[in-house]
Scaffold this motif. Structure first.
Motif, PDB file in Angstrom:
ATOM      1  N   LEU A  46     -41.400   2.373  48.677  1.00 39.77           N
ATOM      2  CA  LEU A  46     -42.494   2.285  48.077  1.00 39.77           C
ATOM      3  C   LEU A  46     -43.390   4.058  48.145  1.00 39.77           C
ATOM      4  CD1 LEU A  46     -45.471  -0.836  48.387  1.00 39.77           C
ATOM      5  CD2 LEU A  46     -44.275   0.288  46.613  1.00 39.77           C
ATOM      6  N   TRP A  49     -40.867   5.678  45.882  1.00 41.92           N
ATOM      7  CA  TRP A  49     -41.544   5.611  44.080  1.00 41.92           C
ATOM      8  C   TRP A  49     -42.746   6.872  44.363  1.00 41.92           C
ATOM      9  CZ3 TRP A  49     -47.017   4.514  42.804  1.00 41.92           C
ATOM     10  CH2 TRP A  49     -46.725   4.981  41.277  1.00 41.92           C
ATOM     11  N   PHE A  50     -43.439   7.095  45.350  1.00 44.39           N
ATOM     12  CA  PHE A  50     -44.807   8.055  45.467  1.00 44.39           C
ATOM     13  C   PHE A  50     -44.625   9.049  45.274  1.00 44.39           C
ATOM     14  CE2 PHE A  50     -48.063   9.916  47.163  1.00 44.39           C
ATOM     15  CZ  PHE A  50     -49.825   8.987  46.590  1.00 44.39           C
ATOM     16  N   SER A  87     -53.404   7.057  43.355  1.00 48.21           N
ATOM     17  CA  SER A  87     -52.604   6.555  44.784  1.00 48.21           C
ATOM     18  C   SER A  87     -53.374   4.805  44.371  1.00 48.21           C
ATOM     19  CB  SER A  87     -54.203   7.174  46.073  1.00 48.21           C
ATOM     20  OG  SER A  87     -53.918   8.345  46.203  1.00 48.21           O
ATOM     21  N   TRP A  90     -50.241   3.264  42.851  1.00 50.07           N
ATOM     22  CA  TRP A  90     -49.193   3.148  44.264  1.00 50.07           C
ATOM     23  C   TRP A  90     -49.808   1.295  44.757  1.00 50.07           C
ATOM     24  CZ3 TRP A  90     -49.679   5.518  49.870  1.00 50.07           C
ATOM     25  CH2 TRP A  90     -48.298   4.982  50.351  1.00 50.07           C
ATOM     26  N   CYS A  91     -50.886   1.368  44.774  1.00 49.87           N
ATOM     27  CA  CYS A  91     -51.300   0.264  45.869  1.00 49.87           C
ATOM     28  C   CYS A  91     -50.858  -0.784  44.905  1.00 49.87           C
ATOM     29  CB  CYS A  91     -52.877   0.500  46.098  1.00 49.87           C
ATOM     30  SG  CYS A  91     -53.723   1.470  47.481  1.00 49.87           S
ATOM     31  N   GLY A 125     -53.031   7.668  50.514  1.00 52.94           N
ATOM     32  CA  GLY A 125     -52.083   8.127  48.910  1.00 52.94           C
ATOM     33  C   GLY A 125     -53.107   9.501  48.443  1.00 52.94           C
ATOM     34  N   TYR A 129     -51.768  12.804  48.214  1.00 54.56           N
ATOM     35  CA  TYR A 129     -51.027  13.575  47.405  1.00 54.56           C
ATOM     36  C   TYR A 129     -51.591  14.851  47.007  1.00 54.56           C
ATOM     37  CZ  TYR A 129     -51.283  13.504  42.335  1.00 54.56           C
ATOM     38  OH  TYR A 129     -51.345  13.999  40.324  1.00 54.56           O
TER      39      TYR A 129
END
Length: 366
Positions: A46, A49-50, A87, A90-91, A125, A129
Motif C-alpha cells: 500500500l 502504491w501511494f 488519501s 488509499w483507505c 495520507g 501527500y
C-alpha cells in the motif's frame, strides 16, 4: 516522465523512502497487536502504491496551481482536495487489499485494516501527500530557475556574438577598402608587394571569419591575427610603422575573447602612427603573474598633438568595446586602463589567467 520520476536515480531514492515509510507503518501495526508478517504484507504494497499515486498526481496538481501565479488559498484548496481524494482512495485500497489477503490466506493472515487503522491511514495520507506536493513544488522551481539560467546564458552568448559581428562590421569595411586601394596602387608599382599584401589580407579574413564568441582563443592565436593585420598596414605605412612583441611563454597559452587586441592595435596605428610624420612603434607586452594575465599595448604618438584629439583622448569605440567585453566575460576580475605618458599612449589590460587545461572560474557579477 516528470517531477520525482524524471530520472531513475530520483525514482529509486523516492521509492526507497516510501519503502522505509511502509516498514515504519508495518512496525506501528505490529506493535498495536497485529503480527509482523501480516503487517508487512499489508503496509508495504500500500505504501508503494501511494508513492506512485501521490508522486504523479502531486506533480500535475502543482503544475496546475503554480506558486506565484495562484492565490495561496486557491493553492491550499487545490492541493488539499486532491490530497483528501487520494488519501480516501488509499483507505479504500487498504480495505480491499485487507479483504483480498483475508480471502486468499484465511488461516495465515490476521486482518489488519480496522476502522481506527483506516482513519489513521487517512490522516497520514494527507500529511504524506502534502510532503509530496512540497517536493514537487521544489523540483518545479528548481527546473524553472535552471531554465532561466540557461536562457540567460543563451542571451549572453547571443549578445557576445552580436558584439563580435558589430566589431567585424566596424573593422572590415574601411579596412578592406583601404587595403584594396593599397593593393590597386601597388599592382603597377610593386607587384610583389601587392601579392604579399593580398596573401596577408586573405590570411587575416580567414582567421577572423572563423571566430565565434563562445570559443576563446589563446593569446598566441590572437597575436597571429594581429600580426596579419599589422603586416597589411605596414604595406600602407612602410617604414613609418614598426611592430614589436614581448610575450611571456606562460602568457601565450592563456585564453581570451577573440579579437580583443585587434581593435587596440588598430587604434594605435590609426590614431597614433597615422598622425605622425616620423617612424612610430607599436608594442605588445604580456606577462602572467600567478592567476592574472597582464597585457600592455603601447604606441608612439605625435608629441605636438593637443588634448581633444582622438589620439590624446583615447576614448574611441575600440577602447570602450574592449572594456565592455572584459566586463561581460570576467566581471570585476578584469580591468582596462589607458593613459598617455612620455610621448606614448598605453593601454593596460588585466584579466584572469586561464588556459585550456585549467578550470574556468565563474565571473563575479555586479
Amino acid at each position: 516522465m516528470h517531477g520525482i520520476f524524471a530520472s531513475w536515480r530520483a525514482t529509486a531514492l523516492y521509492l526507497l523512502a516510501w519503502l522505509m515509510l511502509g516498514l515504519l507503518l508495518a512496525a506501528m501495526l505490529a506493535v498495536s497487536g497485529a503480527g509482523w508478517g501480516a503487517s508487512v504484507l499489508f503496509a508495504v504494497p500500500l505504501a508503494l502504491w501511494f508513492a506512485y499515486a501521490a508522486g504523479f498526481s502531486a506533480y500535475y496538481v502543482c503544475r496546475a496551481y503554480p506558486l506565484g501565479r495562484r492565490r495561496p488559498l486557491a493553492i491550499a484548496a487545490g492541493v488539499g482536495m486532491t490530497a483528501a481524494c487520494v488519501s480516501g482512495l488509499w483507505c479504500g485500497m487498504g480495505a480491499v487489499w485487507n479483504s483480498l489477503l483475508s480471502a486468499l490466506a484465511p488461516d495465515g493472515y490476521v486482518p489488519v485494516a480496522s476502522g481506527p487503522v483506516l482513519a489513521s491511514m487517512f490522516g497520514l495520507g494527507l500529511i504524506l501527500y502534502g510532503l509530496a506536493a512540497a517536493v514537487n513544488y521544489l523540483l518545479i522551481e528548481t527546473e524553472r530557475v535552471r531554465q532561466l539560467e540557461t536562457q540567460r546564458l543563451e542571451m549572453k552568448l547571443m549578445a557576445q556574438d552580436a558584439e563580435l559581428r558589430m566589431l567585424r562590421a566596424q573593422v572590415d569595411p574601411h579596412f578592406l577598402f583601404n587595403s584594396l586601394n593599397s593593393i590597386s596602387a601597388l599592382t603597377s608599382l610593386d607587384p610583389a608587394a601587392a601579392r604579399a599584401m593580398t596573401v596577408q589580407l586573405a590570411e587575416f579574413f580567414r582567421h577572423t571569419l572563423g571566430l565565434r564568441a563562445d570559443r576563446k582563443v589563446t593569446l598566441g592565436q590572437e597575436l597571429q591575427i594581429v600580426r596579419h593585420f599589422v603586416a597589411i598596414e605596414q604595406v600602407r605605412y612602410g617604414d613609418r610603422l614598426r611592430f614589436d612583441t614581448a610575450i611571456d611563454p606562460a602568457a601565450g597559452e592563456c585564453l581570451l575573447a577573440p579579437m580583443l587586441l585587434q581593435p587596440l592595435v588598430e587604434n594605435a596605428i590609426k590614431h597614433g602612427i597615422g598622425q605622425m610624420i616620423e617612424t612610430g612603434l607599436v608594442r605588445i607586452e604580456a606577462t602572467r603573474a600567478g592567476s592574472i594575465l597582464r597585457i600592455r599595448v603601447e604606441n608612439d604618438v605625435d608629441p605636438d598633438s593637443v588634448d581633444g584629439t582622438a589620439s590624446a583622448r583615447g576614448t574611441g569605440l575600440g577602447l570602450v568595446n574592449v572594456r565592455q567585453r572584459l566586463a561581460a566575460d570576467h566581471g570585476h576580475e578584469a580591468s582596462a586602463h589607458w593613459m598617455r605618458r612620455d610621448g606614448r599612449f598605453i593601454v593596460e589590460l588585466a584579466l584572469p589567467a586561464v588556459t585550456a587545461d585549467e578550470p574556468h572560474p565563474e565571473p563575479e557579477r555586479i
